[in-house]
Design an enzyme around this catalytic site. Structure first.
Site, PDB file in Angstrom:
ATOM      1  N   HIS A 167      43.249  30.905  27.669  1.00 51.35           N
ATOM      2  CA  HIS A 167      43.905  30.984  28.974  1.00 51.35           C
ATOM      3  C   HIS A 167      42.806  30.997  30.035  1.00 51.35           C
ATOM      4  CE1 HIS A 167      46.127  32.879  32.330  1.00 51.35           C
ATOM      5  NE2 HIS A 167      47.249  32.570  31.701  1.00 51.35           N
ATOM      6  N   ASP A 188      41.768  38.846  23.338  1.00 50.50           N
ATOM      7  CA  ASP A 188      42.857  38.727  24.310  1.00 50.50           C
ATOM      8  C   ASP A 188      44.182  38.787  23.541  1.00 50.50           C
ATOM      9  OD1 ASP A 188      44.731  38.066  26.207  1.00 50.50           O
ATOM     10  OD2 ASP A 188      43.909  36.076  26.665  1.00 50.50           O
ATOM     11  N   GLN A 243      49.374  37.583  24.300  1.00 50.69           N
ATOM     12  CA  GLN A 243      50.466  36.856  23.652  1.00 50.69           C
ATOM     13  C   GLN A 243      50.765  37.380  22.250  1.00 50.69           C
ATOM     14  OE1 GLN A 243      52.482  34.633  24.905  1.00 50.69           O
ATOM     15  NE2 GLN A 243      51.453  34.478  26.879  1.00 50.69           N
ATOM     16  N   LYS A 283      54.514  41.176  29.281  1.00 52.99           N
ATOM     17  CA  LYS A 283      54.768  40.279  28.156  1.00 52.99           C
ATOM     18  C   LYS A 283      55.201  41.035  26.905  1.00 52.99           C
ATOM     19  CE  LYS A 283      51.908  36.605  29.974  1.00 52.99           C
ATOM     20  NZ  LYS A 283      50.810  35.643  29.791  1.00 52.99           N
ATOM     21  N   CYS A 300      48.419  27.461  32.551  1.00 54.21           N
ATOM     22  CA  CYS A 300      47.135  28.121  32.795  1.00 54.21           C
ATOM     23  C   CYS A 300      46.187  27.940  31.617  1.00 54.21           C
ATOM     24  CB  CYS A 300      47.324  29.609  33.093  1.00 54.21           C
ATOM     25  SG  CYS A 300      48.197  29.938  34.633  1.00 54.21           S
TER      26      CYS A 300
END
Length: 731
Positions: free
Chosen positions: A444, A521, A524, A547, A685
């Site tokens: 991202h 990260d 997600q 999220k 993104c």
């Protein structure tokens, strides 16, 4: 003399001239109460009532007969069903009683004197040889939480017993939890004999437990317990491993099997029936559940200590032990009842943001109504409430990620701010000229731009690990990038644009071997799979609350204690200091060192409520449900002519990125919106990874725990209509 005649029993008095006798040759069936016992019990009731306390209590010895002469009729008890005495010489008592040693040989149909026809109160324990324990004992065993605050007798509401019909002893005579021999309880009995009116099930007060189904509190307070889940639509078939073998690839990748799901054993509720694990109904072409994320006992949500309990949420229950029902989950999200352009909303944009369950919405409202205050710096009650809620949310996140301590959890606005915090605090101190930072093509923008800025400032170098045509990281090429100059590896756990689940474990170990720190990260990942930062052994982990069903504007940075202790603050101000003079400032230890100013207190509390919600569902249930949806959707979408899936790695989360021949992604998104279907159309993104496939944009449908196969069917039907020139969503 027959034993059925008066006086035949030992010690029985001689029969007076006007005493009623029982016909010879008959036996009393079980369930008929002797009139003498009825009279004795009635006298005990009347003598105990306040308004009749002056009346003498006439009793008779057990086994004697009652004179049939005139007697004063007993007064009526207020609120008791009126049962008129039957003066017929052949009438039976209105209510039958269990057989006893005194009435065992009494015949049915015997004359009942008028003074002995007042029926016994059902449930009385004064009857000889009554079986111990309360009647209807299953009510006390199966519904232990629905107990009257004051015990009330059960009064029959039907018509009087018809002659010749007998009521079983347990059904009518064992329901009182006390004995009539205790006169102190009888005054209250006279005014409390009417059955209590059932209350609302969710209002946990005094209720009539017989009005609700067994364990009804689970259905009211825990609306996720439904069995079994059903997935509509055809079950797709998939090639076998032998069919996948080719001359150039004699040993194809191993497909997941039913056995790979058989190790699920989440903790059980004490006393609950243990059900076997539910095996999936289809084989899956994507293997992240059994290879990257194996479902095992380690993945089960452990039974945890209650910390900051939310209203009406019993913490001792772990719903991951129960079968998953998506329809029950959908009812928790009020926005899913919306209609868009005249159509029911189909939300397939959870990778951009998830919808919020009612429990999170209510928790936010409760905070602003009852707890709103700044934290840590006041002595009043509301500050204490707000601080408790805020720090409780921090500990819930710690448990959710399995961090070692709460001091490793830093609240930020989201994953983007979290990455910037690491870059500007740890990065500025530890990245020097000619050092290297390694990322991947899957990133991202939030995991690219901050490192570019840092490299430009420090004179360091940014290196990128390539991916193959399926969108998976090439591990061999990645390891070639690692060297003694590598100071940091930053990689995604799940790609937001393609849904690829990276081989993060295989990437973290060699990075540490070369002396580099690792930032993962997880924005997600956290709403799709179980995360254990200690097992991952990453140095930093970032996530965004919105999220994972929490409010917007709140996120988390996890950092190992030894790393955070040696990291300077990024921003200065209130809350992050211990002492300030004009010459020197002493900073707080982590995590307060990195939380300058007033934080997003309410939304942090909302994040804690979202963690509670995911814990109650169980991340194993979430992962399995979304994986089955992903397989179902992939099979259905690939049948559409001109459909091209972008990102076909074997290990995927619930992201479907695609293009359709003859249509721009923006046109597809607009068409689906007019049919009530929400998807994302654009570069997501993540422009570098799309350009790796020669694209500037795609359509992205992303799945959440509340999606169903019907949602997938709606998407597929709309795309078929678009492809064939039909537009069912427009008039």
């Amino acid at each position: 003399m027959s034993t059925n005649e008066p006086g035949a029993g030992a010690g029985a008095p001689a029969s007076p001239g006007n005493w009623t006798t029982v016909p010879n040759g008959t036996s009393t069936p079980a369930g008929v109460l002797d009139p003498a016992i009825l009279a004795r019990m009635a006298n005990q009731v009347f003598s105990a009532l306040p308004e009749f306390s002056a009346m003498p209590a006439e009793t008779f010895p057990a086994g004697t007969q009652v004179p049939a002469g005139p007697a004063t009729p007993p007064p009526q008890i207020p609120n008791v069903l009126t049962l008129q005495p039957d003066v017929s010489a052949t009438a039976e008592p209105r209510l039958a009683a269990p057989a006893t040693s005194q009435n065992r040989n009494t015949a049915p149909g015997a004359a009942a004197p008028s003074s002995a026809t007042m029926p016994a109160i059902p449930g009385s324990r004064s009857v000889a040889n009554a079986s111990p324990g309360p009647g209807f004992s299953f009510l006390e065993e199966a519904r232990p939480l629905l107990v009257e605050s004051v015990s009330r007798p059960g009064i029959p509401t039907g018509s009087a017993q018809a002659p010749g019909e007998y009521v079983p002893a347990e059904a009518d005579f064992q329901t009182l939890p006390f004995d009539l021999d205790d006169p102190s309880l009888l005054p209250a009995l006279a005014t409390d004999l009417q059955p209590s009116t059932p209350t609302i099930p969710s209002a946990f007060g005094a209720v009539d437990s017989s009005a609700f189904p067994t364990f009804s509190f689970l259905e009211e307070a825990r609306p996720l317990l439904f069995y079994p889940p059903k997935i509509p639509g055809p079950v797709p078939s998939f090639p076998t491993e032998a069919e996948l073998a080719t001359p150039g690839n004699p040993q194809p990748p191993k497909l997941p099997t039913v056995e790979s799901f058989g190790d699920v054993a989440a903790p059980q509720v004490p006393g609950a029936v243990v059900r076997p694990a539910i095996a999936p109904t289809m084989a899956a072409p994507f293997g992240f559940l059994d290879q990257v994320r194996p479902i095992s006992r380690v993945d089960a949500v452990p039974l945890r200590e209650p910390i900051g309990l939310e209203l009406d949420v019993p913490a001792e229950l772990n719903l991951s032990s129960y079968p998953f029902d998506v329809q029950a989950v959908r009812r928790d999200f009020p926005i899913l009842g919306e209609r868009v352009n005249g159509r029911p909303l189909v939300w397939l944009d959870s990778a951009a943001t998830t919808q919020k369950p009612q429990s999170v919405i209510d928790r936010l409202s409760y905070f602003y109504e009852h707890e709103n205050s700044n934290v840590h710096r006041a002595a009043h009650e509301l500050a204490a409430r707000a601080t408790d809620a805020y720090e409780s949310a921090r500990d819930k996140v710690r448990r959710f990620l399995n961090a070692a301590a709460v001091r490793e959890i830093v609240f930020v606005r989201g994953a983007t701010e979290g990455i910037n915090l690491v870059a500007q605090s740890w990065g500025r101190r530890n990245i020097q000229k000619d050092d290297e930072i390694v990322i991947t093509w899957l990133e991202h923008h939030a995991n690219i731009v901050p490192w570019q800025m840092l490299c430009a400032e420090k004179g360091a170098r940014l290196r990128v690990a390539p991916v193959d045509d399926s969108g998976q990281v090439l591990l061999d090429e990645y390891e070639k990038l690692l060297n003694p100059k590598t100071r940091l590896v930053a990689l995604p756990q799940v790609s937001n644009a393609l849904g690829t689940v990276t081989p993060f474990k295989e990437m973290i170990e060699p990075a540490h071997r070369h002396g580099a720190r690792v930032l993962l990260d997880g924005a997600q990942a956290v709403s799709h799979m179980r995360v254990d930062v200690q097992a991952l052994n990453c140095d930093f982990f970032v996530l965004s609350g919105h999220k994972m069903f929490a409010p917007t504007g709140i996120g988390v940075v996890y950092g190992k204690s030894e790393v955070l202790d040696n990291t300077p603050p990024w921003q200065g101000g209130g809350s992050m200091i211990q002492d300030v003079t004009f010459e020197k400032t002493i900073y707080q230890p982590p995590p307060q060192r990195f939380e300058a100013g007033t934080g997003n207190i309410a939304d942090a509390v909302g994040l804690g409520a979202a963690v509670d919600y995911l814990d109650r569902i169980g991340m194993v249930n979430v992962a399995r449900h979304e994986h089955e949806l992903l397989v179902y959707a992939t099979n259905a979408l690939e049948r559409i002519p001109g459909f091209h899936m972008i990102g076909t790695a074997r290990e995927k989360a619930g992201v479907l990125s695609f293009i359709l021949d003859g249509f721009r992604p923006e046109e597809i998104g607009d068409f689906l919106n007019r049919n009530g279907i929400a998807v994302r159309a654009g570069h997501h993104c993540a422009q570098p990874i799309l350009r790796r496939f020669g694209l500037e944009s795609t359509v992205r449908a992303s799945l959440g725990v509340y999606n169903t196969c019907e949602d997938i069917d709606a998407l597929v039907a709309a795309l078929w209509s678009l492809k064939q020139g039909r537009n069912p969503g427009l008039q």
